[in-house]
Design an enzyme around this catalytic site. Structure first.
Site, mmCIF file in Angstrom:
data_model
loop_
_atom_site.group_PDB
_atom_site.id
_atom_site.type_symbol
_atom_site.label_atom_id
_atom_site.label_comp_id
_atom_site.label_asym_id
_atom_site.label_seq_id
_atom_site.Cartn_x
_atom_site.Cartn_y
_atom_site.Cartn_z
ATOM 1 C CD GLU A 33 9.763 0.269 4.152
ATOM 2 O OE1 GLU A 33 10.366 -0.484 3.377
ATOM 3 O OE2 GLU A 33 8.535 0.220 4.327
ATOM 4 C CE LYS A 167 3.337 -4.422 2.221
ATOM 5 N NZ LYS A 167 4.148 -3.450 2.951
HETATM 6 N N1 PSU Z 1 5.008 -0.445 2.069
HETATM 7 C C1 PSU Z 1 4.893 -0.002 0.794
HETATM 8 N N2 PSU Z 1 5.635 -0.619 -0.157
HETATM 9 C C2 PSU Z 1 6.480 -1.665 0.135
HETATM 10 C C3 PSU Z 1 6.603 -2.126 1.464
HETATM 11 C C4 PSU Z 1 5.837 -1.464 2.392
HETATM 12 O O1 PSU Z 1 4.131 0.927 0.525
HETATM 13 O O2 PSU Z 1 7.147 -2.167 -0.771
HETATM 14 C C5 PSU Z 1 7.564 -3.255 1.799
HETATM 15 C C6 PSU Z 1 8.035 -3.115 3.237
HETATM 16 O O3 PSU Z 1 9.429 -2.924 3.181
HETATM 17 C C7 PSU Z 1 7.698 -4.431 3.895
HETATM 18 C C8 PSU Z 1 7.726 -5.360 2.722
HETATM 19 O O4 PSU Z 1 8.617 -4.752 4.896
HETATM 20 O O5 PSU Z 1 7.085 -4.598 1.712
HETATM 21 C C9 PSU Z 1 7.078 -6.692 2.995
HETATM 22 O O6 PSU Z 1 7.427 -7.594 1.972
HETATM 23 P P1 PSU Z 1 7.326 -9.170 2.231
HETATM 24 O O7 PSU Z 1 5.852 -9.456 2.316
HETATM 25 O O8 PSU Z 1 7.980 -9.808 1.037
HETATM 26 O O9 PSU Z 1 8.082 -9.454 3.500
#
Ligand code: PSU
Ligand code: MN
Length: 310
Positions: A33, A167
């Site tokens: 990604e 996360k």
């Molecule tokens: N892992 C990281 N940093 C990030 C992300 C993941 O260390 O920025 C990103 C990924 O792309 C994941 C996104 O899909 O955060 C999720 O964001 P949201 O909760 O807005 O869907």
């Protein structure tokens, strides 16, 4: 080839020649990604990580396909110049699946989230992807309804995703319940403790584990055998002696969540805001752990890609 993998892709999706050739010849490809680069890591580390990850995938005998959006075109297999552009440009948006048509219509540059990356990778015919930490259900979601589009997209995207669990800023119990509802098989890699990104153990247990890339590949094949549509999630924890100190983690998390609420942060800004607060409040320690777990996930993803191609 699954029915929804495009034999010819629309002009809005461009697969690089290198990735196309590897897929046509049945050689292993690993999708990566780009939101982690554009919105998850500070400059100039983001570019170093983007380029180093690709180099390490190549060294493992696998073709890397970093995915992102350049002037509205979703690119599967960004060139070095395109990775540089996304890592340094002033105006780069964060694109989940719903943002892809907007980026296309407006000609924007974008980092793609797990959701958008997995969706694009599958359409191109790629079977494995790696990330740092998956998105999920945010704390307070019963009120805010904030659940990452990563989850519903995984329910519909038969890829194998390697991540260090979800996360730690999220409601992990609720996220695991949603993954169950959505029919996503979740296994620990050499553990039955579900990891939480920078900490090795979220406090939640998993029913099943796989102990090798071959076992992970066998699980993906079994999913395909049933014709099921959901991703397989391989949760790969950071080593316990390399994790962020759990006490420090919990303290900083409380502060970061309070800061987000005080600042009125919502929507797609929430995850980058919390990760940034984390990096500052831990004096960069969470950043180092994030990079280490990401590196391990990329290495494991490459091994699984080789197994699936073999
Ligand atoms: N892992 C990281 N940093 C990030 C992300 C993941 O260390 O920025 C990103 C990924 O792309 C994941 C996104 O899909 O955060 C999720 O964001 P949201 O909760 O807005 O869907
Ligand atoms: Mn959200």
């Amino acid at each position: 080839m699954p029915a929804d993998v495009h034999p010819t892709l629309p002009a809005a999706i461009r697969v690089s020649d290198e990735v196309r050739a590897a897929l046509d010849e049945g050689r292993p490809v690993l999708a990566l990604e780009s939101t982690i680069l554009t919105h998850g890591l500070p400059q100039p580390r983001n570019l170093e990580v983007g380029l180093r990850s690709e180099a390490e995938v190549r060294a493992a005998g696998v073709v890397p396909a970093t995915i992102g959006v350049v002037e509205g075109v979703a690119v599967v297999g960004l060139s070095r110049g395109e990775i540089e552009r996304l890592c340094t440009a002033a105006e780069v948006v964060k694109a989940s699946v719903r943002d892809l048509p907007i980026a296309r219509a407006k000609g924007l540059d974008a980092g793609t989230t797990v959701a958008a990356t997995a969706w694009l990778a599958h359409r191109a015919g790629i079977r494995v992807m790696s990330t740092g930490g998956l998105g999920g259900v945010h704390r307070g979601a019963a009120e805010s309804f904030d659940e990452s589009a990563d989850l519903p997209v995984l329910a519909e995207t038969p890829i194998t995703l390697v991540s260090a669990g979800v996360k730690s800023i999220l409601d992990i119990g609720a996220t695991l319940e949603r993954l169950e509802t959505l029919g996503v098989p979740v296994v620990g890699y050499r553990t039955t403790r579900f990891p939480a990104f920078t900490v090795a153990d979220s406090g939640f247990a998993l029913d099943y584990r796989v102990d090798s890339p071959a076992e992970a590949a066998a699980l993906a094949r079994a999913r395909d055998e049933f014709g099921q549509r959901a991703a397989v999630l391989v949760a790969n924890p950071i080593a316990a002696d390399r994790q962020l100190d759990p006490a420090l983690h919990d303290r900083v998390l409380g502060e970061a969540l309070a800061a987000a609420e005080a600042a009125g942060v919502t929507g797609h800004d929430t995850t980058p805001f919390l990760l940034d607060r984390f990096q500052r409040a831990t004096g960069g320690e969470s950043l180092e752990v994030n990079l280490e777990l990401y590196r391990a996930n990329v290495a494991l993803g490459a091994e699984i890609a080789r197994e699936l191609a073999g």
